[in-house]
Every structure is written in C-alpha cells, then in structure tokens.
Motif scaffolding. Sequence first.
Motif, mmCIF file in Angstrom:
data_model
loop_
_atom_site.group_PDB
_atom_site.id
_atom_site.type_symbol
_atom_site.label_atom_id
_atom_site.label_comp_id
_atom_site.label_asym_id
_atom_site.label_seq_id
_atom_site.Cartn_x
_atom_site.Cartn_y
_atom_site.Cartn_z
ATOM 1 N N LEU A 34 0.913 -1.275 0.095
ATOM 2 C CA LEU A 34 0.202 0.272 0.047
ATOM 3 C C LEU A 34 0.855 1.167 0.009
ATOM 4 O O LEU A 34 0.685 2.228 -0.876
ATOM 5 C CB LEU A 34 -0.797 0.027 1.224
ATOM 6 C CG LEU A 34 -1.892 1.438 1.374
ATOM 7 C CD1 LEU A 34 -2.761 1.545 0.196
ATOM 8 C CD2 LEU A 34 -2.746 1.223 2.608
ATOM 9 N N ILE A 38 1.252 4.150 -2.852
ATOM 10 C CA ILE A 38 1.375 5.452 -2.827
ATOM 11 C C ILE A 38 2.374 6.325 -2.934
ATOM 12 O O ILE A 38 2.406 7.248 -3.694
ATOM 13 C CB ILE A 38 0.507 5.743 -1.216
ATOM 14 C CG1 ILE A 38 -0.704 5.186 -1.007
ATOM 15 C CG2 ILE A 38 0.713 7.376 -1.001
ATOM 16 C CD1 ILE A 38 -1.170 5.075 0.407
ATOM 17 N N ILE A 49 -1.697 11.009 2.222
ATOM 18 C CA ILE A 49 -2.817 10.257 1.637
ATOM 19 C C ILE A 49 -3.044 9.402 2.558
ATOM 20 O O ILE A 49 -4.485 9.351 3.001
ATOM 21 C CB ILE A 49 -2.608 10.052 0.056
ATOM 22 C CG1 ILE A 49 -2.314 11.322 -0.837
ATOM 23 C CG2 ILE A 49 -3.921 9.488 -0.440
ATOM 24 C CD1 ILE A 49 -2.123 10.697 -2.088
ATOM 25 N N LEU A 50 -2.244 8.462 2.911
ATOM 26 C CA LEU A 50 -2.676 7.555 3.807
ATOM 27 C C LEU A 50 -3.060 8.054 5.243
ATOM 28 O O LEU A 50 -4.044 7.526 5.727
ATOM 29 C CB LEU A 50 -1.457 6.561 4.134
ATOM 30 C CG LEU A 50 -1.551 5.269 5.039
ATOM 31 C CD1 LEU A 50 -2.666 4.556 4.349
ATOM 32 C CD2 LEU A 50 -0.256 4.743 5.026
ATOM 33 N N ILE A 53 -6.684 9.211 4.490
ATOM 34 C CA ILE A 53 -7.550 8.220 4.425
ATOM 35 C C ILE A 53 -7.975 7.554 5.914
ATOM 36 O O ILE A 53 -8.918 7.494 6.217
ATOM 37 C CB ILE A 53 -6.886 6.907 3.795
ATOM 38 C CG1 ILE A 53 -6.739 7.294 2.077
ATOM 39 C CG2 ILE A 53 -7.820 5.829 3.919
ATOM 40 C CD1 ILE A 53 -5.915 6.530 1.386
ATOM 41 N N CYS A 54 -7.039 7.576 6.827
ATOM 42 C CA CYS A 54 -7.266 7.018 8.129
ATOM 43 C C CYS A 54 -7.960 7.849 8.913
ATOM 44 O O CYS A 54 -8.878 7.602 9.694
ATOM 45 C CB CYS A 54 -5.678 6.579 8.554
ATOM 46 S SG CYS A 54 -5.040 5.234 7.893
ATOM 47 N N ARG A 131 -11.919 -4.848 -0.579
ATOM 48 C CA ARG A 131 -10.564 -5.291 -1.014
ATOM 49 C C ARG A 131 -10.311 -5.869 -2.151
ATOM 50 O O ARG A 131 -11.085 -6.789 -2.383
ATOM 51 C CB ARG A 131 -9.935 -5.733 0.330
ATOM 52 C CG ARG A 131 -8.421 -6.320 0.083
ATOM 53 C CD ARG A 131 -7.882 -6.858 1.303
ATOM 54 N NE ARG A 131 -7.674 -5.906 2.395
ATOM 55 C CZ ARG A 131 -7.325 -6.094 3.577
ATOM 56 N NH1 ARG A 131 -7.145 -7.445 4.215
ATOM 57 N NH2 ARG A 131 -7.194 -5.174 4.411
ATOM 58 N N ALA A 139 -5.749 -3.326 -3.275
ATOM 59 C CA ALA A 139 -6.741 -2.203 -3.589
ATOM 60 C C ALA A 139 -7.617 -2.174 -2.433
ATOM 61 O O ALA A 139 -8.359 -3.249 -2.129
ATOM 62 C CB ALA A 139 -7.290 -2.535 -4.954
ATOM 63 N N GLU A 140 -7.748 -1.056 -1.825
ATOM 64 C CA GLU A 140 -8.485 -0.658 -0.657
ATOM 65 C C GLU A 140 -9.535 0.386 -1.012
ATOM 66 O O GLU A 140 -9.349 1.254 -1.611
ATOM 67 C CB GLU A 140 -7.657 -0.237 0.556
ATOM 68 C CG GLU A 140 -6.873 -1.388 1.107
ATOM 69 C CD GLU A 140 -7.495 -2.289 2.157
ATOM 70 O OE1 GLU A 140 -8.776 -1.901 2.362
ATOM 71 O OE2 GLU A 140 -6.897 -3.156 2.666
ATOM 72 N N MET A 143 -8.994 3.960 -0.414
ATOM 73 C CA MET A 143 -8.202 4.501 -1.431
ATOM 74 C C MET A 143 -9.001 5.575 -2.615
ATOM 75 O O MET A 143 -8.401 6.285 -3.178
ATOM 76 C CB MET A 143 -7.279 3.667 -1.836
ATOM 77 C CG MET A 143 -6.250 2.981 -0.874
ATOM 78 S SD MET A 143 -5.408 1.431 -1.735
ATOM 79 C CE MET A 143 -4.576 2.185 -3.013
ATOM 80 N N PHE A 146 -8.709 4.199 -8.662
ATOM 81 C CA PHE A 146 -7.330 4.469 -9.197
ATOM 82 C C PHE A 146 -6.829 3.813 -10.201
ATOM 83 O O PHE A 146 -7.686 2.804 -10.574
ATOM 84 C CB PHE A 146 -6.277 4.282 -7.988
ATOM 85 C CG PHE A 146 -6.083 2.689 -7.870
ATOM 86 C CD1 PHE A 146 -5.197 2.031 -8.236
ATOM 87 C CD2 PHE A 146 -6.991 2.193 -6.648
ATOM 88 C CE1 PHE A 146 -4.877 0.643 -8.134
ATOM 89 C CE2 PHE A 146 -6.987 0.825 -6.310
ATOM 90 C CZ PHE A 146 -5.693 -0.146 -6.784
ATOM 91 N N CYS A 148 -3.778 2.160 -12.095
ATOM 92 C CA CYS A 148 -2.476 1.236 -11.976
ATOM 93 C C CYS A 148 -1.865 1.345 -13.184
ATOM 94 O O CYS A 148 -1.894 0.131 -14.329
ATOM 95 C CB CYS A 148 -2.789 0.022 -11.539
ATOM 96 S SG CYS A 148 -1.202 -1.208 -11.447
#
Length: 302
Positions: A34, A38, A49-50, A53-54, A131, A139-140, A143, A146, A148
């Motif tokens: 993850l 990112i 970003i993480l 997100i949290c 997920r 892939a969450e 997120m 997105f 790839c």
Amino acid sequence: MRLDDYRSSDNVEDERGENFSNGGGGGFNLLGPLLGFIIGRFGIGGVVILVLICVIFKINPLGFISNTPSVSPSASSQQHSVRSAQQACQLNAASLFSCRVLASTEDTWSKIFADEGKKYTPTTLVFYSQRGRSGCGVAESAMGPFYCPADQRVYLDTDFYNELVNRFHAGGDFAQAYVIAHEVGHHVQDLNGLSDQIREQQARSSKAQANALQVRMELQADCYAGVWAAHNRDRIESGDIEEGMKAAHAIGDDTLEKAAGMRPVPESFTHGTSEERMRWLRRGIESGNPAQCDTFNHDIDS
C-alpha cells in the motif's frame, strides 16, 4: 448524464465476491504494497494521503495488515472471478453506469487518437468490493478509484459513489462519470509515455518537487476528463457540469486537509487545490482539445 442507450464496455473484469483475507502459502503484510503504491504514484509526500484516509474514514492503519498472499502484476489479471464482462456490468445500476461511461471514453479517445494518426488501446475497468488486488499492490476501497500503470487497469469499488454523496456531498451521475474519466485520463498519459517520464523525474527530485509534478499529472487528468465531457455534450443534462465542479472541489487537497482538521500544506499536495481542479476540468470542457491540457508548460493557476 444521459447514457441509458449507450453500449457497455467489454473491457471489464470483476473481483467482487473473491476472498482476499486468507490465502495459502504463507502470509505477507499489505502495509508495504500500500505504501509502495502511494509513494510510487504520488511521491514520498503521498504518505500524507494514507494519513488523510485513516483520519477521514476513521481507519486504523493496522487494519492494512493481513495474511493475504503476494500477487504479481501478471497474476492479478488472471485471478479475477469467472463472471463475464456483461454479467459484471449488469450486477447493479452503479456497475452498468460505470461500464457505459467506460465505453464512452473508449469511443471518445479512439476518435481523438485516430485524428492524431494514432491508435487508442482501451484500459480495463476492474470492479472490486472493499479489498482487491492490482498490479500496483493492494486495492482498498478507502483509497478511492485509481489507475495502475503496471497493469494499465482502472480499479473501482462502486461504493465510492456513496462516499461522494455522503462524505463529500458531491452526488450525481456526472460526478461519478468524472471520477472514471479522470482515471482514464491517467491511462491516456500512460499511452503517451508521459507517466514514465514523470516517474523518472520524480525519482530524481526532492519530496516537494515530486509532489508538484504529481499535482500537474492529476490536473491534466482532470482536464482530460473535461475533454471527454466536451465530446459528449449531446448527453450532458442540466446541472451535470455543476455536479462535476462540485466533485472536483470536494476532492481538492486543501479541502481534504481542512476536513481532516489539518492546516493545508501546499508542499504536501499531490492532486491540486479545489480551485485548480475545477479550473482544469473546466478548461477541458470548454476547449474539448487535449492540447489545451498541457499542465507542464503552463501556469496551473491561470
């Protein structure tokens, strides 16, 4: 946006219903892939970003740790469910709309590329729930959608459409279409070789410089989404453009950081401010010309 009579794309895969929580052959930590995704896409500053997100979605970072086995980019495309593209598209209304938007982007960019003497190779839309796995790692759903570049696929959990309404107050079918068109814009960058060029520059840059380059990438994708919309004006309904602008504003870096109780730090931005995102989306809509989306040789604030 009126797409009820539009065809559905055949370039669709489905991971929904698959179990990614347990796997044989030993486990591994999803936190690494993850963070790798990112950092690879957004630069070192993308770790912010993480954190966002949290904070925004009230996620425990330790929740990213799992016993899911590692999946290589080539393997990820071979382990999707046996559900056909059309079955995946017909699963629910959100899926059907997404498949029609994707088909519309295929027709639009095929024509644009043909006018330039080139051939457009479509991306593939991969549906997943909560997920999934991609060539870029985990892939969450938190997120968001997105693209790839490792496997040239767009990943989407359609529950994100509910997040647009409930968390970002940016509902509407055009807002949903804009999300997909933006990710397809990244695919266009990939086909044109820009993605590789920027990643190489980012690898040689400072954190702030890498983030600034990523902002220009994202704003260009916004502009490309506007170009797609411009080529489909006959399907745009009253209020659609306003929906798109509202969505672009809602997901600006400054707005997201404020929503998370943080003081906006421009050096940490990876997608652009709300005003910048609206400006470049509008530029694409008004011009309909990809050449007007050169965020790398123009002032992004004008």
